[in-house]
Design a protein around this motif. Structure first.
Motif, short mmCIF file in Angstrom:
data_model
loop_
_atom_site.label_atom_id
_atom_site.label_comp_id
_atom_site.label_asym_id
_atom_site.label_seq_id
_atom_site.Cartn_x
_atom_site.Cartn_y
_atom_site.Cartn_z
N ASN A 1 -7.28 6.38 -1.53
CA ASN A 1 -6.75 7.45 -2.36
C ASN A 1 -7.75 7.69 -3.49
O ASN A 1 -8.04 6.80 -4.28
N TRP B 1 0.84 -1.20 0.00
CA TRP B 1 0.00 0.00 0.00
C TRP B 1 0.87 1.25 0.00
O TRP B 1 0.65 2.18 -0.78
N ASN B 2 1.86 1.27 0.85
CA ASN B 2 2.73 2.44 0.95
C ASN B 2 3.46 2.72 -0.35
O ASN B 2 3.75 3.87 -0.68
N ALA C 1 -0.04 3.01 -3.63
CA ALA C 1 -1.31 3.73 -3.55
C ALA C 1 -1.27 5.09 -4.24
O ALA C 1 -2.20 5.47 -4.96
N ASP C 2 -0.20 5.85 -4.03
CA ASP C 2 -0.13 7.20 -4.58
C ASP C 2 0.02 7.22 -6.10
O ASP C 2 -0.17 8.27 -6.73
N HIS C 3 0.36 6.09 -6.72
CA HIS C 3 0.56 6.04 -8.17
C HIS C 3 -0.70 5.61 -8.92
O HIS C 3 -0.69 5.59 -10.15
#
Length: 282
Positions: free
Chosen positions: A199, A170-171, A174-176
């Motif tokens: 997100n 997740w770390n 997720a942001d991508h």
């Protein structure tokens, strides 16, 4: 996790109840004589929450984010009440605070009030829905149950309480993604899956969240959800108009990623299926 479970169950009830009728859900501890607070809902959204014993008032938070003196904030609140003007909208119009900053501030106040309510009712709670006569909240400053529960989970993570560390995948991913959702599956909880991080899914209703969760389970291997020390596992499910990578992890974590199309999607899927330790190049 018990408090998050209770919170998810409570907000799922309010979200479903207030979809057609605005009102407040009064919360009373089992065996209690009277409510200790309530949560307001309107159009299937969470609007506000009040709890007896909450130590930080909204006024305190408004002083912090605006830089105004307490007396100035109290005068502004009183003026808005007299004129029937929404306080948040008026503060934004005056340039005292941005919409996003105010949304975050109101959300934090709601989360902390709700955590007090479910904490006081650790032995169980009774709820009673009281319809409102009129609708009164601006949609901009209302929240989905998913957003409130994940905000509560994030605050718990910051305090190293209940939730624990999220899966490494997740770390890293997720942001991508266009959208991403991390669920915790908890035994003996009325809420089948608790959203602990997301997100791009602030507006995802609990109903839609559960449909997505059940779709993921239909193609995944359920035993891995409760196993400890298992190898990460991933597959793909079609939901809505997108493909979601479903990645299962020990301790009951289930991560779902709506990946961008094309090469980036293939690279993500390859990283999850072939080499869990691979680095994802954005």
């Amino acid at each position: 996790m018990p408090r998050l479970c209770a919170l998810a169950t409570l907000l799922g009830e309010l979200e479903a109840t207030c979809r057609t009728t605005a009102g407040r859900l009064e919360i009373t501890p089992l065996g209690g004589a009277s409510p200790i607070g309530f949560a307001m809902g309107e159009a299937g959204r969470i609007c506000w929450a009040i709890a007896d014993g909450l130590t930080i008032r909204l006024t305190d938070r408004l002083v912090e984010i605006t830089g105004l003196a307490r007396l100035e904030i109290e005068a502004l609140v009183a003026s808005c009440r007299r004129r029937g003007v929404p306080l948040g909208e008026h503060m934004v119009e005056l340039g005292l605070v941005s919409v996003e900053t105010l949304r975050v501030t109101l959300r934090r106040q709601i989360v902390e009030a709700l955590c007090v309510l479910v904490g006081e009712g650790e032995q169980g709670i009774d709820t009673r829905f009281v319809p409102a006569t009129t609708a009164s909240y601006l949609p901009t400053f209302t929240y989905s149950a998913t957003e409130i529960v994940t905000a509560a989970a994030e605050q718990a993570i910051e305090c190293a309480v209940e939730v624990g560390e999220l899966p490494d995948v997740w770390n890293r991913f997720a942001d991508h993604m266009d959208s991403a959702l991390c669920l915790r599956v908890v035994a003996d909880c009325e809420a089948p899956a608790i959203p602990v991080a997301h997100n791009g899914l602030d507006d995802l209703s609990f109903d839609d969240l559960l449909v997505l969760y059940r779709s993921a389970l239909s193609v995944a291997r359920p035993p891995t959800l409760q196993a400890v020390g298992v190898e990460p596992y991933a597959t793909v499910v079609r939901y809505g108009d997108r493909n979601w990578v479903v990645s299962m992890h020990e301790y009951g974590y289930l991560c779902l990623f709506a990946a961008p199309s094309g090469e980036r999607y293939v690279r993500l899927l390859s990283a999850l299926l072939i080499d869990h330790q691979a680095q994802f190049a954005a």
